[in-house]
Design an enzyme around this catalytic site. Structure first.
Site, PDB file in Angstrom:
ATOM      1  N   ASP A 167      17.394  -8.326 -25.013  1.00 18.21           N
ATOM      2  CA  ASP A 167      16.839  -7.414 -26.005  1.00 18.21           C
ATOM      3  C   ASP A 167      16.905  -6.002 -25.453  1.00 18.21           C
ATOM      4  OD1 ASP A 167      14.865  -6.253 -28.002  1.00 18.21           O
ATOM      5  OD2 ASP A 167      14.668  -8.377 -28.496  1.00 18.21           O
ATOM      6  N   HIS A 199      10.966  -2.555 -28.937  1.00 16.15           N
ATOM      7  CA  HIS A 199      11.321  -3.859 -29.519  1.00 16.15           C
ATOM      8  C   HIS A 199      11.255  -4.981 -28.492  1.00 16.15           C
ATOM      9  CE1 HIS A 199      13.908  -6.949 -31.395  1.00 16.15           C
ATOM     10  NE2 HIS A 199      13.532  -6.421 -32.549  1.00 16.15           N
ATOM     11  N   ASN A 213      -7.515 -12.237 -20.533  1.00 14.64           N
ATOM     12  CA  ASN A 213      -7.658 -11.079 -19.636  1.00 14.64           C
ATOM     13  C   ASN A 213      -8.398  -9.930 -20.292  1.00 14.64           C
ATOM     14  OD1 ASN A 213      -5.739 -10.316 -21.482  1.00 14.64           O
ATOM     15  ND2 ASN A 213      -4.262  -9.546 -19.975  1.00 14.64           N
ATOM     16  N   ASN A 292      17.544  -9.901 -41.166  1.00 17.67           N
ATOM     17  CA  ASN A 292      16.608  -9.293 -42.113  1.00 17.67           C
ATOM     18  C   ASN A 292      17.310  -8.769 -43.357  1.00 17.67           C
ATOM     19  OD1 ASN A 292      14.639  -9.746 -40.185  1.00 17.67           O
ATOM     20  ND2 ASN A 292      14.738  -7.677 -39.366  1.00 17.67           N
ATOM     21  N   VAL A 307      22.897 -22.939 -31.809  1.00 21.43           N
ATOM     22  CA  VAL A 307      21.810 -21.958 -31.699  1.00 21.43           C
ATOM     23  C   VAL A 307      20.704 -22.327 -32.691  1.00 21.43           C
ATOM     24  CG1 VAL A 307      21.182 -19.530 -31.979  1.00 21.43           C
ATOM     25  CG2 VAL A 307      23.399 -20.143 -30.983  1.00 21.43           C
ATOM     26  N   SER A 358      12.878 -10.915 -35.893  1.00 18.28           N
ATOM     27  CA  SER A 358      12.725 -10.679 -34.452  1.00 18.28           C
ATOM     28  C   SER A 358      11.391 -11.189 -33.943  1.00 18.28           C
ATOM     29  CB  SER A 358      12.818  -9.178 -34.146  1.00 18.28           C
ATOM     30  OG  SER A 358      14.144  -8.747 -34.085  1.00 18.28           O
TER      31      SER A 358
END
Length: 847
Positions: A167, A199, A213, A292, A307, A358
C-alpha cells in the site's frame, strides 16, 4: 500536444433536440489514426471520492515504461535496437522493465520489442491506485459488533502471523500501531524507508491496531504483525505494476503468510499476475479490494484467479453504492465509515473515518490471520473455503454477483471444523485425479457436452484419443453470472502439453483451436475461475462445451493480391471465411461505391479470437505498374506493404472489441475509389497505435494471434445522406471547391476564457446558415462527414435553465456546444463579434 474538440449540432440556446444518423456510430466518430496512449479523457484518480467512469484511464498506463515478458533474457544489443533502457529485471518471473527515452515513440518501441523471438509480450507499465473513499466524520467501529470481533479474537491461536500490507507507507510512530509493525520496505526506492501516508496507515489500523491500550479503536487481529511495503512512495500518479510485483516478491521472501492489497486498476498486469502466482505457490494468501466503480468493471489484482476479492457493505449489510460487483467477488465486509488510524501531513498520527473497498479488504485479511494463528498449515484455498462457507448469505440465495458468498463472519470462521474441508479444495487436480474422473468420449465431426458446477473447486473432465495434426475447435459457453475456463492436457508416454484458456469474463464464450502436436490422450476440462458453484436445486452454474474436429485447418480464402471482390452492399451469408494459421491470418475484401455515402462494416464475434478491421484505398497497395510485375515481384511488394518494412497504415481502423467480441467501423466513402477491407486476428500496431484502453485484452501475457475454424460473418452496408442541411462549416465543403479560410482566434479582453472569432464575416455565415429553432420543438439532421457541423439558432424569450436532450434510439450522441454570439469592440474601437461558449457535452481529447 494539441487539444481539439469536435463541434457538432451547435446551438445558441437550449431546448429538446433529436440527433439522427443512419448508423449506431455517427460519422464524426469514425476511428482513424488515434493515439491510444493519450486519447482517453480524464485521469485515473485515487479512489477517495466517487469518480466518473470516463475519468479512470488517462494515467492508468505509463507513457514511457514497458514491461516485457521473455523466454530468454534480452541482450543489451536488443535493448539498444528496440529503443529502451533496462531499469529492472525479474529473472524468476521472466519479466523486464524498460524505459523509453521519447514518449512519442512508445508504440514503435512496443512493435520493435515484439519482433524479437525471445519476447512473449510487451505492455506499458500499469499504474495502480489506493481504493478508498474518505468520510471526515469520526465514529465508533460498528464492525466490531457486526462481525463479533471480540468473540472471534478470544479464539485466537498461539501461532504468530505476518500480514504484508502492500500500500502506501505506514506511520511507524502511530501509538495504536506500536508493537504491530515490522521493519518496512520501499519497493520504489529500496534505499529509503517507506513514506508514511494516510491510506496505508488506515488499512494497517483496521487490520491490527492494538487493543486494550486506551487509544483509538482496535483491529481485526491485534496480535498480527504488519510488514509495511510502500509501493507508492507518495507518487500522486499511482503505484507502478513493477513496484507492486516487487513488493509481492519481497513479502514472500520475508515470510508473510497473507498479503493485503487495498489497491487496484482497471488495467491488468501480467507482471503482477505472475508475482501473485508465485505467492500462491508459496502458500501465501492474497486478499485484494474489488474496486470502487459501483459497477461490474473488473479491478486488478482482485479479479485474478486465486485472489480473495472483497466487496463493501454498510452498517445495514447493504452493498455500498461505490462497491464493484461481478462474478469475481468472493466475499463482502464492512467498508463504509470505518474508524481507524491515519497519518496526516500536518497532524501526523491521528484517526479518521474512511470508506471504500480498501477498508473492507483488511477485515478479510485480518480474519484470515486469525485462522492462521490457530491453524498455521491452512492453504490459501482452504482459507477461502472457510471464509466463504461461514459467511452470512446476503442477496440472492447462495453465490450472487453482488455479495459473492456473503458477509464474512470471523466468529463462525474460527469455530469451523477444518477436518470438514473437502479434499478437492486446492488450486488444481492432479493428473491422476483428472484421468480418474474424466468421462471417456469419442470426438466426431461435431460434439456437444453439458454439465454443472455444484461443488467448490470442482472440475469436469473429458478424455479422448487424438492423432498428430488433428484440429479441434473448442467453444465453451456458460451461465451468465459465472466465469468458466477451459483446460487442456495432451499426454503421451514421453510428452505433455498443458494450457488454460481464460480470455473472457462471464457472459462471453471461450474459444480455442487446438492442433495436436503429437498423438496421445487429450484431456479437456471445465472449471469456474473463481471456484464458485451452485448446489441448489436450480443448479444455475451450467455450461455447454462444443467441439468440431478436422484433420486439417481450412486454407486461406483471400490474399491482398487476390481479395474477395464484393458486390456492394455485401453480406457473406453464402460464403464461409475463417481466420486460420499459426502466425495469424488476414482476409481482404475489395469494393467501391457509385456515389458518396456512409459505409458501415460489421464483423461478427468469433469465440476466443480478438479481431480487428482496417480500411485502405487500393492505391495504397497497388502501384501503377503492378500489372507489369511478375507474380513473385507482386508478392514481394505486397509482403512489404502488408507486414514488412514498408507496412502502410489503414485509413480507418477498429479494434475496440476484445476476445470473443465483434468489431464495427463507420466511415465516409467516395465514388470512383476502390477500397480494401482487411479482417485480421493479428496483434497489430496500426498507425503506431495499440489501443489498450479500448481493448484491455491486449494487456495479457499471451499476445499471439488466435486462429479459429469457426466462420465469421461480414456485413458491409451503405447509406447516401441528403445534402448538408446548413452548408456549414464554410471552411470544409464537400463539393471540392476551395475552402474559405478558417477564422483566427483571439482572446476576449474582458474574459480570457471566452473565444473570439475576429472575422465578422465568419460569424455572419453562421447566422445566415444556422437553421431556425423554437424552444420545445424537435429538430433532426445528419452528420454527413467527419468534419460536418450542424448549427441551430434560437432566441429564448425569458431567462432560465435550458436542457438540450438527444434521443439516442440506437445512435451515438454527437458532441455538442452551446454559444451566444457576443458583440464588443476591439482595441481600436472597431465592432467585433465572437462566440462565447455557454456549455458543452463534449470532452477534450489530447493528442
Amino acid at each position: 500536444m494539441k487539444k481539439w474538440i469536435k463541434k457538432a449540432g451547435i446551438l445558441t440556446a437550449g431546448a429538446s433536440l433529436l440527433a439522427t444518423t443512419v448508423f449506431t456510430t455517427p460519422l464524426a466518430f469514425a476511428e482513424t489514426r488515434l493515439n491510444a496512449f493519450s486519447q482517453q479523457n480524464g485521469q485515473l484518480e485515487p479512489w477517495n471520492a466517487p469518480i466518473n467512469q470516463n475519468e479512470r484511464q488517462q494515467s492508468a498506463l505509463s507513457e514511457d515504461e514497458l514491461v516485457i515478458n521473455y523466454t530468454k533474457p534480452l541482450s543489451s544489443a536488443q535493448y539498444r535496437m528496440a529503443g529502451g533502457t533496462l531499469i529492472k529485471q525479474f529473472s524468476d518471473l521472466h519479466f523486464a522493465v524498460v524505459k523509453i527515452g521519447i514518449k512519442q515513440k512508445l508504440s514503435y518501441a512496443i512493435d520493435n520489442y515484439r519482433k524479437f523471438t525471445n519476447v512473449l509480450s510487451v505492455t506499458p507499465s500499469a499504474y495502480y491506485q489506493p481504493l478508498a473513499l474518505e468520510d471526515p466524520k469520526a465514529s465508533e467501529q460498528y464492525q466490531n459488533d457486526l462481525l463479533h470481533l471480540s468473540a472471534a479474537q478470544a479464539l485466537t491461536g498461539k501461532y504468530p502471523v505476518t500480514v504484508a500490507v502492500i500500500d502506501q507507507g505506514i506511520d511507524m510512530n502511530h501509538p495504536d500501531l506500536k508493537g504491530r509493525l515490522l521493519p518496512g520496505y520501499n519497493s520504489v526506492t529500496p534505499m529509503n524507508q517507506g513514506s508514511p501516508d494516510f491510506h496505508g496507515t488506515h488499512v494497517a489500523g483496521i487490520l491490527a491496531a492494538d487493543k486494550g491500550n486506551g487509544i483509538g479503536g482496535y483491529g481485526v487481529n491485534p496480535k498480527a504483525k504488519i510488514l509495511p511495503i510502500d509501493v507508492f512512495d507518495r507518487n500522486s500518479q499511482g503505484a507502478s505494476d513493477y513496484s507492486i510485483a516487487q513488493g509481492i516478491l519481497y513479502a514472500v521472501q520475508k515470510g508473510a503468510k497473507i498479503i493485503n492489497m487495498s489497491l487496484g486498476s482497471s488495467m491488468p498486469s501480467p507482471l503482477i499476475e505472475e508475482a501473485i502466482k508465485k505467492a500462491l505457490d508459496k502458500n501465501v494468501t492474497v486478499v485484494a479490494a474489488a474496486g470502487n466503480t459501483g459497477d461490474d468493471t473488473p479491478s486488478y489484482p482482485a479479479a485474478y484467479e486465486g485472489v480473495i476479492s472483497v466487496g463493501s457493505v454498510n452498517q445495514e449489510k447493504k452493498l455500498s453504492d461505490f462497491s464493484t460487483f461481478g462474478p469475481s467477488i468472493d466475499v463482502v465486509a464492512p467498508g463504509e465509515g470505518i474508524y481507524s488510524t491515519i497519518y496526516e501531513y500536518e497532524r501526523k498520527s491521528s484517526f479518521r473515518r474512511m470508506s471504500g473497498t480498501s477498508m473492507a479488504t483488511p477485515m478479510v485479511a485480518g480474519t484470515a490471520s486469525l485462522l492462521l494463528s490457530k491453524y498455521p498449515n491452512l492453504t490459501p484455498y482452504q482459507i477461502e473455503y472457510i471464509l466463504e462457507h461461514t459467511a452470512e448469505d446476503l442477496g440472492d440465495k447462495g453465490f450472487d454477483v453482488k455479495y459473492g458468498n456473503g458477509l464474512i463472519n470471523p466468529l463462525n470462521a474460527m469455530k469451523f471444523d477444518v477436518k470438514k474441508i473437502p479434499s478437492i479444495v486446492k488450486p488444481a487436480w492432479t493428473e491422476k485425479e483428472q484421468l480418474a474422473s474424466a468421462e471417456k468420449v469419442v470426438l466426431e465431426e461435431n460434439n456437444s457436452f453439458s454439465g454443472s458446477i455444484t461443488k467448490p473447486f470442482a472440475e469436469k473432465w473429458y478424455e479422448t484419443e487424438v492423432k498428430k495434426g488433428d484440429n479441434i475447435q473448442f467453444v465453451l459457453d456458460g451461465a451468465s453470472k459465472f466465469d468458466y475456463k477451459l483446460m487442456l492436457q495432451l499426454l503421451s508416454p514421453d510428452q505433455k502439453v498443458h494450457m488454460d484458456v481464460n480470455k473472457v469474463r462471464e457472459g462471453k464464450k471461450e474459444g480455442k483451436l487446438f492442433e495436436a502436436p503429437f498423438s496421445g490422450t487429450l484431456l479437456f476440462g471445465v472449471k469456474d475461475v473463481n471456484d464458485h458453484y451452485d448446489d441448489s436445486s436450480k443448479s444455475l452454474s451450467k455450461f455447454t462445451l462444443t467441439t468440431q474436429k478436422m484433420n486439417t485447418a481450412p486454407e486461406d480464402e483471400s490474399t491482398i493480391i487476390n481479395p474477395v471482390q464484393l458486390e456492394f452492399p455485401y453480406q457473406n451469408t453464402e460464403q464461409h471465411f475463417t481466420l486460420t494459421g499459426a502466425g495469424g491470418d488476414d482476409d481482404y475484401y475489395r469494393f467501391s461505391v457509385k456515389e458518396k455515402q456512409a459505409v458501415k462494416i460489421n464483423l461478427s464475434a468469433i469465440p476466443g479470437v480478438d479481431t480487428s478491421l482496417g480500411v485502405y484505398t487500393a492505391d495504397q497497395f497497388f502501384p501503377q505498374d503492378i500489372d507489369k510485375m511478375s507474380s513473385e515481384d507482386k508478392q514481394a511488394v505486397m509482403d512489404r506493404l502488408v507486414a514488412g518494412t514498408d507496412e502502410i497504415d489503414p485509413v480507418f481502423y477498429a479494434n475496440k472489441g476484445g476476445y470473443s467480441e465483434g468489431e464495427s467501423l463507420t466511415f465516409s466513402a467516395d465514388p470512383d475509389v476502390s477500397y480494401i477491407v482487411k479482417v485480421s486476428n493479428k496483434v497489430e500496431n496500426n498507425s503506431g497505435v495499440i489501443d489498450y484502453y479500448q481493448n484491455s485484452g491486449q494487456m495479457t501475457n499471451d499476445q499471439q494471434p488466435e486462429p479459429s475454424i469457426l466462420p465469421y460473418q461480414l456485413e458491409i452496408t451503405g447509406k447516401v445522406f441528403p445534402a448538408d442541411e446548413d452548408t456549414l462549416p464554410m471552411n470544409s465543403p464537400d463539393d471540392g471547391s476551395k475552402a474559405a479560410p478558417a477564422p483566427q482566434n483571439t482572446m476576449d479582453p474582458q474574459d480570457p476564457s471566452l473565444k473570439i472569432v475576429d472575422q465578422n464575416d465568419y460569424i455572419q455565415s453562421i447566422k445566415d446558415g444556422a437553421r431556425s429553432y423554437d424552444i420545445g420543438a424537435t429538430a433532426d439532421g445528419f452528420l454527413q462527414s467527419t468534419d460536418d457541423e450542424d448549427w441551430f439558432a434560437v432566441t429564448p424569450k425569458s431567462s432560465g435553465v435550458y436542457s438540450f436532450n438527444f434521443s439516442e434510439k440506437g445512435n451515438s450522441v454527437p458532441d455538442s456546444e452551446v454559444y451566444r454570439i457576443a458583440e464588443d469592440k476591439d482595441s481600436q474601437g472597431k465592432p467585433l463579434s465572437y462566440l462565447a461558449q455557454i456549455g458543452t457535452n463534449a470532452q477534450y481529447n489530447t493528442y
